[in-house]
Scaffold this motif. Structure first.
Motif, PDB file in Angstrom:
ATOM      1  N   MET A 200       7.569  15.624  39.323  1.00  0.00           N
ATOM      2  CA  MET A 200       7.391  16.717  38.026  1.00  0.00           C
ATOM      3  C   MET A 200       7.367  17.834  38.721  1.00  0.00           C
ATOM      4  N   VAL A 201       6.379  18.603  39.052  1.00  0.00           N
ATOM      5  CA  VAL A 201       5.986  19.907  39.419  1.00  0.00           C
ATOM      6  C   VAL A 201       6.930  19.823  40.654  1.00  0.00           C
ATOM      7  N   ALA A 202       7.313  19.416  41.748  1.00  0.00           N
ATOM      8  CA  ALA A 202       8.490  19.139  42.893  1.00  0.00           C
ATOM      9  C   ALA A 202       9.839  19.773  41.912  1.00  0.00           C
ATOM     10  N   GLU A 203      10.296  18.856  40.649  1.00  0.00           N
ATOM     11  CA  GLU A 203      11.895  18.795  41.013  1.00  0.00           C
ATOM     12  C   GLU A 203      11.629  20.180  39.581  1.00  0.00           C
ATOM     13  N   VAL A 204      10.305  20.593  39.282  1.00  0.00           N
ATOM     14  CA  VAL A 204      10.656  22.100  38.395  1.00  0.00           C
ATOM     15  C   VAL A 204      10.821  23.340  38.902  1.00  0.00           C
ATOM     16  N   LYS A 205       9.737  23.220  40.353  1.00  0.00           N
ATOM     17  CA  LYS A 205      10.378  24.548  41.576  1.00  0.00           C
ATOM     18  C   LYS A 205      11.419  24.334  41.849  1.00  0.00           C
ATOM     19  N   GLY A 206      12.583  23.009  42.183  1.00  0.00           N
ATOM     20  CA  GLY A 206      13.429  22.776  42.964  1.00  0.00           C
ATOM     21  C   GLY A 206      14.375  23.096  41.633  1.00  0.00           C
ATOM     22  N   LEU A 207      14.134  22.979  40.206  1.00  0.00           N
ATOM     23  CA  LEU A 207      15.419  23.446  39.801  1.00  0.00           C
ATOM     24  C   LEU A 207      15.299  25.252  38.815  1.00  0.00           C
ATOM     25  N   ILE A 208      14.126  25.724  39.390  1.00  0.00           N
ATOM     26  CA  ILE A 208      14.294  26.981  38.871  1.00  0.00           C
ATOM     27  C   ILE A 208      14.567  27.236  40.741  1.00  0.00           C
ATOM     28  N   GLN A 209      14.797  27.083  41.524  1.00  0.00           N
ATOM     29  CA  GLN A 209      14.907  27.663  42.574  1.00  0.00           C
ATOM     30  C   GLN A 209      16.684  27.438  42.310  1.00  0.00           C
ATOM     31  N   GLU A 210      17.180  26.497  42.589  1.00  0.00           N
ATOM     32  CA  GLU A 210      18.553  26.047  41.842  1.00  0.00           C
ATOM     33  C   GLU A 210      19.046  27.538  40.950  1.00  0.00           C
ATOM     34  N   LEU A 211      18.618  27.377  39.405  1.00  0.00           N
ATOM     35  CA  LEU A 211      19.192  27.899  38.585  1.00  0.00           C
ATOM     36  C   LEU A 211      18.513  29.181  38.200  1.00  0.00           C
ATOM     37  N   GLY A 212      17.762  29.566  39.089  1.00  0.00           N
ATOM     38  CA  GLY A 212      16.863  31.260  39.274  1.00  0.00           C
ATOM     39  C   GLY A 212      15.559  31.557  38.069  1.00  0.00           C
ATOM     40  N   THR A 213      15.952  29.998  37.028  1.00  0.00           N
ATOM     41  CA  THR A 213      15.402  30.396  36.226  1.00  0.00           C
ATOM     42  C   THR A 213      15.456  29.284  35.358  1.00  0.00           C
ATOM     43  N   VAL A 214      14.177  28.205  34.263  1.00  0.00           N
ATOM     44  CA  VAL A 214      14.934  27.122  33.219  1.00  0.00           C
ATOM     45  C   VAL A 214      13.645  27.173  31.668  1.00  0.00           C
ATOM     46  N   SER A 215      14.752  26.441  31.525  1.00  0.00           N
ATOM     47  CA  SER A 215      14.222  26.472  29.789  1.00  0.00           C
ATOM     48  C   SER A 215      13.402  25.408  29.244  1.00  0.00           C
ATOM     49  N   ALA A 216      12.388  25.296  28.261  1.00  0.00           N
ATOM     50  CA  ALA A 216      12.404  23.648  28.051  1.00  0.00           C
ATOM     51  C   ALA A 216      13.434  22.871  28.005  1.00  0.00           C
ATOM     52  N   ALA A 217      13.903  23.041  27.397  1.00  0.00           N
ATOM     53  CA  ALA A 217      15.050  22.203  27.171  1.00  0.00           C
ATOM     54  C   ALA A 217      16.018  21.643  28.197  1.00  0.00           C
ATOM     55  N   GLN A 218      16.088  22.789  28.980  1.00  0.00           N
ATOM     56  CA  GLN A 218      16.157  22.015  30.675  1.00  0.00           C
ATOM     57  C   GLN A 218      16.077  21.368  31.251  1.00  0.00           C
ATOM     58  N   VAL A 219      13.965  21.015  31.059  1.00  0.00           N
ATOM     59  CA  VAL A 219      13.229  20.440  32.031  1.00  0.00           C
ATOM     60  C   VAL A 219      13.387  19.034  31.317  1.00  0.00           C
ATOM     61  N   ARG A 220      13.556  19.164  30.185  1.00  0.00           N
ATOM     62  CA  ARG A 220      13.155  18.162  28.272  1.00  0.00           C
ATOM     63  C   ARG A 220      14.616  17.033  28.336  1.00  0.00           C
ATOM     64  N   ASP A 221      15.604  18.035  29.292  1.00  0.00           N
ATOM     65  CA  ASP A 221      17.332  16.881  29.818  1.00  0.00           C
ATOM     66  C   ASP A 221      17.108  16.443  30.665  1.00  0.00           C
ATOM     67  N   HIS A 222      16.352  17.113  32.062  1.00  0.00           N
ATOM     68  CA  HIS A 222      16.445  16.565  33.226  1.00  0.00           C
ATOM     69  C   HIS A 222      15.039  15.293  33.658  1.00  0.00           C
ATOM     70  N   PHE A 223      14.321  15.124  32.655  1.00  0.00           N
ATOM     71  CA  PHE A 223      13.702  14.046  32.593  1.00  0.00           C
ATOM     72  C   PHE A 223      13.246  13.224  31.861  1.00  0.00           C
ATOM     73  N   HIS A 224      14.779  13.281  30.462  1.00  0.00           N
ATOM     74  CA  HIS A 224      14.715  12.163  30.033  1.00  0.00           C
ATOM     75  C   HIS A 224      13.747  11.923  28.793  1.00  0.00           C
ATOM     76  N   THR A 225      12.515  13.879  28.931  1.00  0.00           N
ATOM     77  CA  THR A 225      11.814  13.164  27.811  1.00  0.00           C
ATOM     78  C   THR A 225      11.499  13.575  26.796  1.00  0.00           C
ATOM     79  N   SER A 226      10.582  14.109  25.709  1.00  0.00           N
ATOM     80  CA  SER A 226      10.817  15.274  24.169  1.00  0.00           C
ATOM     81  C   SER A 226      10.559  16.424  25.018  1.00  0.00           C
ATOM     82  N   ARG A 227      10.339  17.211  23.928  1.00  0.00           N
ATOM     83  CA  ARG A 227      10.405  18.259  23.729  1.00  0.00           C
ATOM     84  C   ARG A 227       8.618  18.639  24.279  1.00  0.00           C
ATOM     85  N   ARG A 228       8.489  18.096  23.475  1.00  0.00           N
ATOM     86  CA  ARG A 228       6.405  17.542  23.017  1.00  0.00           C
ATOM     87  C   ARG A 228       6.033  17.835  24.938  1.00  0.00           C
TER      88      ARG A 228
END
Length: 253
Positions: A200-228
């Motif tokens: 998850m840490v590696a993929e969050v880093k990858g998302l930020i490198q790709e998009l510039g920034t990332v929101s909690a909603a984007q991380v939630r949707d990426h992993f198909h998890t909950s906001r918590r």
């Protein structure tokens, strides 16, 4: 002079050379000669030097051989007793050992620095342990551990909570799983299986490198998890210095 030097050191147990010299009321030359003779005979040991100099007028930390043998043995025994009392813990907190030995911080630090190369003790962060100590689960504990890990495997991005995990295996076993890097807590309530956390840490880093920034909603949707879970992970990454928050988004720090 050697007897006077040792008697003064015995009163203080361990002390900088200049304090031993002052306590013994010896002249500098006599104290220096006594120091060199006692070092040659092995009656005293050097615990900490200052720029490699062994002058009685500096802050070199010394101890009588007898006291060193006594306190280093006591340290090893205390850590061994701790392992027996808490077999599922990686090691004894250093502060607890220092308090038990009733020694100064400077002496304790020097003692640990000397005992580790001698392989009497080992350290890991704030813990100290015997080199041969290993955490082993009983067959019953192993069964509980495997069942819990299966739950994490089934739902890696929305796993059991910390509370549920502790209830499943017990507090001590849970902490042992963390020590063994089976589990990786990210908050008081949220814990991931270590391999899932690393991914998850590696993929969050990858998302930020790709998009510039990332929101909690984007991380939630990426992993198909909950906001918590997404928010707990991001706040954890903020705390360990991987990300930094800017409003509602994170960027790499």
């Amino acid at each position: 002079p050697e007897d006077i030097f040792l008697q003064s050191l015995a009163v203080m147990q361990s002390a900088p050379l200049r304090e031993v010299t002052q306590q013994s009321n010896l002249e500098i030359d006599s104290a220096q000669a006594a120091l060199e003779n006692l070092l040659d005979s092995g009656e005293i040991i050097i615990l900490e030097t200052v720029n490699g100099e062994l002058s009685v007028s500096n802050d070199v930390l010394v101890a009588a051989r007898g006291y060193w043998s006594q306190v280093s043995t006591a340290a090893s025994v205390a850590v061994g007793d701790y392992h027996q009392a808490y077999p599922l813990r990686r090691g004894m907190p250093k502060e607890e050992l220092k308090s038990k030995l009733k020694v100064s911080q400077r002496f304790f630090s020097s003692m640990v620095a000397r005992l580790i190369p001698e392989n009497m003790l080992q350290e890991a962060g704030p813990l100290i342990f015997q080199p041969e100590h290993e955490i082993h689960f009983s067959s019953q504990q192993e069964e509980k551990v495997n069942k819990l890990l299966q739950q994490f495997s089934t739902s890696p991005y929305s796993p059991p909570s910390t509370k549920d995990s502790k209830q499943a295996v017990g507090e001590d076993v849970f902490q042992a799983m963390v020590e063994l890097e089976m589990l990786a807590p990210v908050s008081a309530e949220v814990v991931f299986r270590k391999q899932d956390y690393d991914q998850m840490v590696a993929e969050v880093k990858g998302l930020i490198q790709e998009l510039g920034t990332v929101s909690a909603a984007q991380v939630r949707d990426h992993f198909h998890t909950s906001r918590r879970y997404a928010l707990a992970l991001l706040e954890h990454l903020d705390q360990i210095g991987v990300t930094v928050r800017q409003g509602d988004v994170r960027k790499l720090k």
